[in-house]
Design a protein around this motif. Sequence first.
Motif, short mmCIF file in Angstrom:
data_model
loop_
_atom_site.label_atom_id
_atom_site.label_comp_id
_atom_site.label_asym_id
_atom_site.label_seq_id
_atom_site.Cartn_x
_atom_site.Cartn_y
_atom_site.Cartn_z
N SER A 81 0.80 -1.20 -0.03
CA SER A 81 0.04 0.07 0.08
C SER A 81 0.98 1.29 0.09
O SER A 81 1.83 1.39 0.76
CB SER A 81 -0.95 0.08 1.13
OG SER A 81 -1.81 1.18 1.25
N LEU A 109 2.42 -3.94 -5.32
CA LEU A 109 1.44 -2.88 -4.89
C LEU A 109 0.19 -3.68 -5.00
O LEU A 109 -0.09 -3.89 -6.26
CB LEU A 109 1.63 -1.46 -5.24
CG LEU A 109 2.60 -0.40 -4.80
CD1 LEU A 109 2.80 0.79 -5.81
CD2 LEU A 109 2.60 -0.22 -3.61
N LYS A 110 -0.84 -3.25 -4.07
CA LYS A 110 -2.29 -3.71 -4.03
C LYS A 110 -3.19 -2.12 -4.14
O LYS A 110 -4.19 -2.45 -4.49
CB LYS A 110 -2.32 -4.86 -3.03
CG LYS A 110 -2.05 -6.24 -3.04
CD LYS A 110 -2.39 -6.91 -2.09
CE LYS A 110 -1.77 -8.38 -2.20
NZ LYS A 110 -2.48 -9.27 -1.32
N GLU A 111 -2.44 -1.57 -3.44
CA GLU A 111 -3.25 -0.20 -3.31
C GLU A 111 -2.38 0.91 -3.57
O GLU A 111 -1.13 0.93 -2.97
CB GLU A 111 -3.81 0.19 -1.75
CG GLU A 111 -4.86 -1.31 -1.42
CD GLU A 111 -5.41 -0.94 0.05
OE1 GLU A 111 -5.28 0.21 0.58
OE2 GLU A 111 -6.14 -1.69 0.41
N LEU A 112 -2.86 1.76 -4.28
CA LEU A 112 -2.14 3.12 -4.68
C LEU A 112 -2.88 4.48 -4.65
O LEU A 112 -4.06 4.33 -5.39
CB LEU A 112 -1.58 3.07 -6.16
CG LEU A 112 -0.57 3.97 -6.39
CD1 LEU A 112 0.72 4.39 -5.72
CD2 LEU A 112 -0.33 4.09 -8.00
N ILE A 157 1.29 3.00 -14.77
CA ILE A 157 0.67 2.26 -13.49
C ILE A 157 -0.15 1.12 -13.99
O ILE A 157 -0.40 0.07 -13.30
CB ILE A 157 -0.34 3.32 -13.10
CG1 ILE A 157 0.47 4.54 -12.57
CG2 ILE A 157 -1.08 2.80 -11.71
CD1 ILE A 157 -0.22 5.76 -11.81
N LEU A 164 1.80 -2.72 -13.07
CA LEU A 164 1.64 -3.04 -11.61
C LEU A 164 0.23 -4.41 -11.83
O LEU A 164 -0.82 -3.93 -11.45
CB LEU A 164 0.75 -1.82 -10.80
CG LEU A 164 2.05 -0.60 -10.63
CD1 LEU A 164 1.23 0.33 -9.76
CD2 LEU A 164 3.15 -1.29 -9.71
N LEU A 181 -2.12 -4.69 -8.63
CA LEU A 181 -3.24 -3.41 -8.13
C LEU A 181 -4.53 -3.95 -8.01
O LEU A 181 -5.05 -4.23 -9.04
CB LEU A 181 -2.94 -2.21 -9.10
CG LEU A 181 -3.24 -0.81 -8.34
CD1 LEU A 181 -2.32 -0.73 -7.13
CD2 LEU A 181 -3.20 0.11 -9.44
N LEU A 224 -7.07 1.74 -6.96
CA LEU A 224 -6.37 2.84 -7.27
C LEU A 224 -7.36 4.21 -6.86
O LEU A 224 -8.44 4.29 -7.43
CB LEU A 224 -6.40 2.91 -8.84
CG LEU A 224 -5.65 4.22 -9.39
CD1 LEU A 224 -4.03 4.08 -8.91
CD2 LEU A 224 -5.57 3.89 -11.00
N LEU A 243 -7.62 -4.85 -11.00
CA LEU A 243 -8.35 -3.79 -10.20
C LEU A 243 -9.58 -4.19 -9.78
O LEU A 243 -10.47 -4.47 -10.66
CB LEU A 243 -8.23 -2.47 -11.15
CG LEU A 243 -8.40 -1.10 -10.48
CD1 LEU A 243 -7.19 -1.00 -9.38
CD2 LEU A 243 -8.40 0.11 -11.29
#
Length: 535
Positions: free
Chosen positions: A374, A393-396, A411, A415, A418, A421, A443
């Motif tokens: 994150s 990354l799972k959360e941005l 992005i 990713l 992810l 977002l 996502l």
Amino acid sequence: MDDVWDIDVWNELNRFFPNNRNESRILVTTRISNVAVSLGSQESYSLDFLNEEKSWNLFCHETFAQESCPYPELEEIGKSIAKSCKGLPLTTVVIGGLLANSNMTREYWESVAENVNAFRNSKDYKQCLQILSLSYNSLPIHLKPCFLYMRVFREDSKVNFSNLTKLWIAEGFLKSIRGKSLEEAAETYLRELIDRSLILSHKFGDDGNIITCGIHDVLRDLCLREYEKEHFIYAPKVQRVIVFSGLEKQKCFICGLETALDMIDLDEVNYASQLTSVASVWACNTCKNMYPSLNKTRLVRVKLVSKIWRSSESREKEILHPTSLRYLEVDRGGLRKNTKFEENYVFLFWKKREAWIGLTIVSTILPVYKNLESLLVEAKDLTLEKITFPTSLKELSLYSCNILWEKMITIGSLLPNLQKLELDRNTFEGHEWNQVEGEFPRLKVLKISHSDLKWWRAENIHFPKLESLILCYMKYLEEIPSIIGDIPTLHSIYVQRCNDSLIDSAKQIVEEQHDNGNENLQLYINKERYQVGSS
């Protein structure tokens, strides 16, 4: 049937109440919302806290055995005392019962109004806690530590759920749930505690998620009692506030409070040379009481360096933190770093204040955290080419970064893991976003807020796993791509303070999906659920 705890109780008794159509009714009360839903043939009725009028009526009934106050000189003071019960009937009954046998003089009642907390030591109040303790004792073992942890917050605190999640993770309270992240597991835990009426939900976001929560004063007293009885936490694993500035103040080195401080000596460990020295730190009474083994805590010394925005200057600060630390916040120097070590979960935050962390430091820091899940970045004119985001990354979340929409491919395609977002305050600049195939394969949640975007061109293949779309304060975006509605996993669209053309396109998407038999897709406009066919 009063205070039913389990659906099995009703299932055992149900056969003795045959439906012979004589129009009789059975009234059931319970503290657990899902029990009420399972039992009721009709919609369950949820009791909220009493308002001031109902609190006063109940207070009068318990104190004077009538519907009003027979002593005009006591009415104003009595209303103040009733208000201090904060809408909880059990507390109102206890204090009303105590005053019923008291001296009915203005002087005595004024002393009570000034110190209602004194009644917390009474026998009746302890009986009140004993009744509430049934709710705690019935909790599954995995929820008990999460409830007890609420005692670390002050009375009447509105606790940010995002922060609470990080603290629960840092303390090691959460068990992983198959298919869910630790944050999703935390929300599941919280909703269970809310369903059991042990935690209050104060504020919800545009997407229906909980933003802030809290706990009633009486239940906090129950926390304190059980916390001390079970010797809940021995050593600090969290350091929530460390100030990074040149203006040094005397503050507790654990929580950052400036009151009721004492200087204590703790062992400082020097790993390089295996030497141990003694460090003197300030600790508040609250933390000393909370951690019975605080005097046995060992400390390590850490140097923090922050580069001043658009300057060759840098600022350094040394801090001490416990060796058992899992979560650390550093604030007010540009760098705010929250770290959870044991689960390879790290949070990095940049805040625009009097200083800023430089981009060279960002590009240096991120590759180190190969398991980062994150990340929140707030930075003006962020150059994506200079940053290599960890593929884990799972959360941005990106704020005010001023990136061109055409750079979104950096992005979307790089990713692969992810899931969430969030783009806010013109993170991406320009009026047009043309998506590219292969972006965002996993996502689930996309949120765009305060953007100048006008035209958005997408296909359903771009978001194969999307579950929730959130659009806030989009003044210029004319419509949501209609093909978005065909994403099979999509179950909710939220639009908040957007233009009428965008709202109409959202309605059309939902109407078409319902016509095609997809009744799972729901639309929320300014937090109100849209009823299909109402437009």
